[in-house]
Each structure stands twice: as C-alpha cells, then as structure tokens.
Design an enzyme around this catalytic site. Structure first.
Site, PDB file in Angstrom:
ATOM      1  N   CYS A 331       0.827  -1.206   0.000  1.00 37.59           N
ATOM      2  CA  CYS A 331       0.000   0.000   0.000  1.00 37.59           C
ATOM      3  C   CYS A 331       0.867   1.264   0.000  1.00 37.59           C
ATOM      4  O   CYS A 331       1.519   1.557  -0.988  1.00 37.59           O
ATOM      5  CB  CYS A 331      -0.969  -0.036   1.185  1.00 37.59           C
ATOM      6  SG  CYS A 331      -2.398   1.044   1.002  1.00 37.59           S
ATOM      7  N   HIS A 428      -3.680  -5.747   1.129  1.00 30.95           N
ATOM      8  CA  HIS A 428      -3.344  -6.110   2.503  1.00 30.95           C
ATOM      9  C   HIS A 428      -3.905  -7.493   2.814  1.00 30.95           C
ATOM     10  O   HIS A 428      -4.811  -7.977   2.136  1.00 30.95           O
ATOM     11  CB  HIS A 428      -3.968  -5.124   3.489  1.00 30.95           C
ATOM     12  CG  HIS A 428      -3.355  -3.768   3.501  1.00 30.95           C
ATOM     13  ND1 HIS A 428      -2.104  -3.516   4.012  1.00 30.95           N
ATOM     14  CD2 HIS A 428      -3.841  -2.573   3.089  1.00 30.95           C
ATOM     15  CE1 HIS A 428      -1.839  -2.219   3.919  1.00 30.95           C
ATOM     16  NE2 HIS A 428      -2.877  -1.624   3.351  1.00 30.95           N
TER      17      HIS A 428
END
Length: 481
Positions: A331, A428
């Site tokens: 991310c 994630h």
C-alpha cells in the site's frame, strides 16, 4: 431486553481490546448473540468490512470472537492520525472529515448522534453488546462532549467496569485515583473493577485488592494473570507485534514508520517457526542478515517517505538490494518504492510532490477516491488465488506495472521490478491466506507450518477459558446499572 456492559480503562493499553474479545467469545460459547462496540477508536490499523467501510482492527478481531462479520456499526467513529495534531475522521465506515485536535471537539456533538444510532442498531440485533472505552475516563479535561467513555455511558445508560493494568505498576492509585476525579454521576455508573496483566502469585495482591474495594466501594471482578499467547492475536499497536526472539530462519524486517498503518499484515509471519520478524525502529540500521525488507502501509505516505530517508533506510535498502535481498512494499510502502508521490490537492498534508525511493518505475498521484473493500485476487506469477483487502488513496502507474503483482477481477494491481526482487501491491491481508503464505515462503525455501485462522480461533477459545478461570464472567455479562 438487550443487555450492554462497557469496559473502560485507567489508561491506554491496559488490555481492554483483548478483554472484550475474550468476553465476546465467552458469551458466544454460552449461546448468546453478542456484538462488540467501540464508540470511538484512534488507530491507523483498520479493517475493511463487507459493507465497504473501515473499522479499527481490534473491533474486527472482537467480531471474529463473537462469530460475526465485521460491520461499521461496531466502531462508528475511527480517528486515523495523519500528523501530531490532526486526524482523518471516519464515521460509520466512511471518510467524514480531516480535523485538527482542537477542531475535533466541535464535531463531537454531531458524532454522538451517529454513535448512538450504531449502538441502537446493534442492540436491536443481539442479546448482548460489549462496549470498549478509549483512553481513560480520568481524562476529565476531555469530559465535555465525550463520546468515548463516560459521555457515551451516560447517554446510553450502560454499566461500566474499570480495568487497571498491574504490569505497569501503580494499579491501586490508577483505580482509586480514577474514582477521585470522576463526578458522582459518572462514578455511579461504575459497577466494579478488574485487575489485568498480573504476573506471578496473585495471592500476593489480596491486600491491595481488598484496599481498592474498601476505598472505592466497588466490587472486584477478578485478578487476571498475563495471557501468554495474546501475541498470537492480531495487534492493534505496532509496538505490540509479537516478534519472537529467534536467531535463525528467514529474516523479515519491517520498517516501523511514524504513521505505520495496517501492520497486521505481519501477524501471520510472526507465528511461522521458520520466520524471524524484526520491527526496525527509528535510529536503528537495517541488519546485514536481512532477507526481505517490508515497507508497510502508511497513513501519510509523503510524510513517512521523508521519515524513512531521515533514518537513512533508503541507503540501507540500496545496500540490501546490492547484496541480493528482496523488498516488498504494501500500500503506502508500494507508493514509496516508485519514483515520485504527488499530492496536488493536499489530501494527506500540504500539497506537493516528493521523490520516491526509485526502486520501481512507477509514479503515484493521491486522489480523494478512497478504495475500501475485501478482495479476492490471483497472484500473477503463480496463478495462486488468495483473499485480502484494500484501504488506500491514490493511483499508481508506470512501466513496472506491466509486471503486475496480482489480478483483482478485471484489473491488475501492483508492480514488480525487472529482476523480480522488488514488488509492490495495494493488497493487505494476503499473508493471512495460508495458501498464499505457503507459496511466498516457499520462494525463500521456508515451509509453512501454521494454519493461521485456526491458530487465532484456538487462541480466542483459550482467552475465554482464561477469563472464566480468573474473573467473574457470569457477573460481568449480567451487569445492570
């Protein structure tokens, strides 16, 4: 009639989140429909909910303990710090505002409306709601407009149990002192106390326990010993990640950024016997025996990029790659690996552009369109399917995106360097998927040995039994004002 109880702490990190998770599992084992609730949380470790919102990671764990899917009503106000003085405000799962600490107080009256709406919806669906406070009710300077502790308890008419942490010392003063500063109206809501994190022979605290009861006229609900396997549960604070003192195995080093976010990605790796996880803190150099560097998520990508460079970690990573090491960016960490990160509209801070680390040929532009969703993806290099989630701002493009990390539906995600040793992805939670974790570890010659979901579930069962042995669980679950 739906019951509700609230655990408040004498301070932060006294173990409220774990206690609520354990009580949720204990109530579920008794056949109750139980739900967790935290009016206001402050954390950059968020979970994506099936309804497309985000809540604190601790509430997602508590939902699991209760046998529920996470829902935005379980944590209606989530504060995600972006700087020392300001936070992004998430209300019922969606971005509501960005506010400085002083300005946030002005928002609280309207936020209480949303908090009570969510609480009432949970009450309508369940037999019992177990509420977690935030910080401490002794912070009387924050009492006006409070939505996290006694302000909520008064508005909702919920009985309170005060939890103290004996491991940090001074627990008698923590509890007796809290009563001393509460107003009589707030103190009347407190129905008792719990002592948490005791080490050693708890009978040595019998006199102290009796003293607290005598001084406060509050009954005690037990002295709970240290729960040794709590490290197997997802951590909400990066300082709580259960790194083990192993001296061998695959050495994974995660950079502990100032605004680190969604670091629960590491939890499954910590449990693997063949992996050694190190959280690298400010001022520490990258160990020479590092095999994989993980750049984690960040709530302030450009700010943490500058923080990373201030530590000299950019130089360390270059040397690590020269030695044949690997780097994985998740991310915000993926964004940092590119050549630049631009925020023209000042979404995460002052408008501007920062030079990235340059380990991937990609560029990122921050946009206001926030992606929050659970995902099912396919690892492009292997064809292995896996599940995870996305919580991110920004769009990343560039030449290395022609070698994507994964495919999510019709779109591709992430990028990989030409030599394959630097990877980045917006996804994630992929290490929680046993099949993907096995594949990833096998690339480094490590055999997967843990079934992660089963490990967490067994730990929650053990936690519930631990509470039954050392606390009056029946009394807690049946409290009334």
């Amino acid at each position: 009639m739906t019951r509700a109880i609230m655990l408040q702490g004498t301070g932060s990190d006294v173990g409220k989140s774990v206690l609520v998770a354990g009580l949720c599992r204990a109530a579920r084992q008794q056949g109750l429909s139980v739900a967790p609730f935290k009016p206001q949380n402050m954390s950059n470790n968020a979970a994506a909910t099936p309804d497309g919102g985000e809540i604190g990671r601790a509430q997602a764990l508590q939902a699991l303990a209760a046998g529920l899917k996470p829902h935005t009503d379980m944590n209606p106000v989530l504060l995600k710090p972006e700087s020392e003085t300001g936070s992004q405000v998430i209300v019922q799962g969606k971005r509501f505002a960005t506010a400085r600490a002083r300005d946030y107080a002005k928002l609280k009256p309207q936020l209480m409306t949303h908090v009570l709406e969510s609480f009432e919806r949970l009450k309508a669906r369940h037999d019992l709601v177990i509420v977690e406070g935030a910080g401490s009710p002794a912070e009387v300077n924050l009492r006006a407009g409070d939505i996290a502790n006694m302000g909520f308890a008064q508005a909702a008419g919920v009985p309170v149990v005060l939890c103290g942490d004996i491991n940090r010392g001074g627990v008698i003063a923590q509890i007796v002192g809290t009563q001393a500063v509460l107003t009589p109206e707030d103190a009347a809501l407190v129905q008792g106390f719990l002592i948490n994190k005791f080490r050693g022979d708890s009978s040595l605290f019998d006199d102290g326990y009796a003293f607290i009861q005598d001084q406060t006229d509050w009954p005690g609900f037990g002295v709970i010993p240290w729960f040794d396997t709590a490290w197997k549960l997802p951590a909400e604070d990066a300082y709580d990640i259960g790194t083990q003192a192993r001296k061998d195995g695959l050495h994974v080093v995660c950079l502990q950024l100032a605004r680190i976010a969604n670091f629960d990605d590491l939890d499954p790796l910590v449990q693997e016997p063949g992996v050694r996880v190190t959280m690298l803190r400010a001022g520490q150099a990258l160990p020479g025996d590092t095999d994989v560097v993980i750049l984690p998520g960040s709530k302030s990508t450009r700010g943490d990029l500058r923080f990373l460079k201030q530590q000299g970690w950019d130089v360390d990573i270059k040397a690590h790659l020269r030695r044949g090491g690997h780097v994985l960016g998740l991310c915000g960490g993926y964004q940092m690996l590119g050549t630049s990160v631009a925020d023209p509209d000042g979404i995460e801070g002052p408008p501007g552009t920062d030079a990235g680390l340059g380990f991937l040929d990609v560029t990122t532009v921050m946009t206001s369109d926030k992606q929050v969703r659970p995902t099912s993806a396919t690892h492009c290099a292997s064809g292995q399917g896996f599940t995870g989630y996305e919580i991110h701002l920004g769009q990343t493009e560039g030449a290395d995106c022609s070698r994507p990390f994964a495919q999510v539906g019709p779109r591709f995600d992430g990028a990989i360097s030409p030599d394959g040793r630097v990877s980045g992805t917006y996804l994630h939670g992929m290490f929680s998927d046993d099949a993907f974790r096995a594949l990833w570890l096998a690339e480094f010659g490590v055999k997967q040995q843990v079934t992660y979901a089963q490990s967490v579930d067994r730990t929650l069962d053990g936690l519930a039994e631990h509470l039954r042995q050392h606390a009056d669980v029946e009394g807690l679950l049946n409290l009334k004002v």
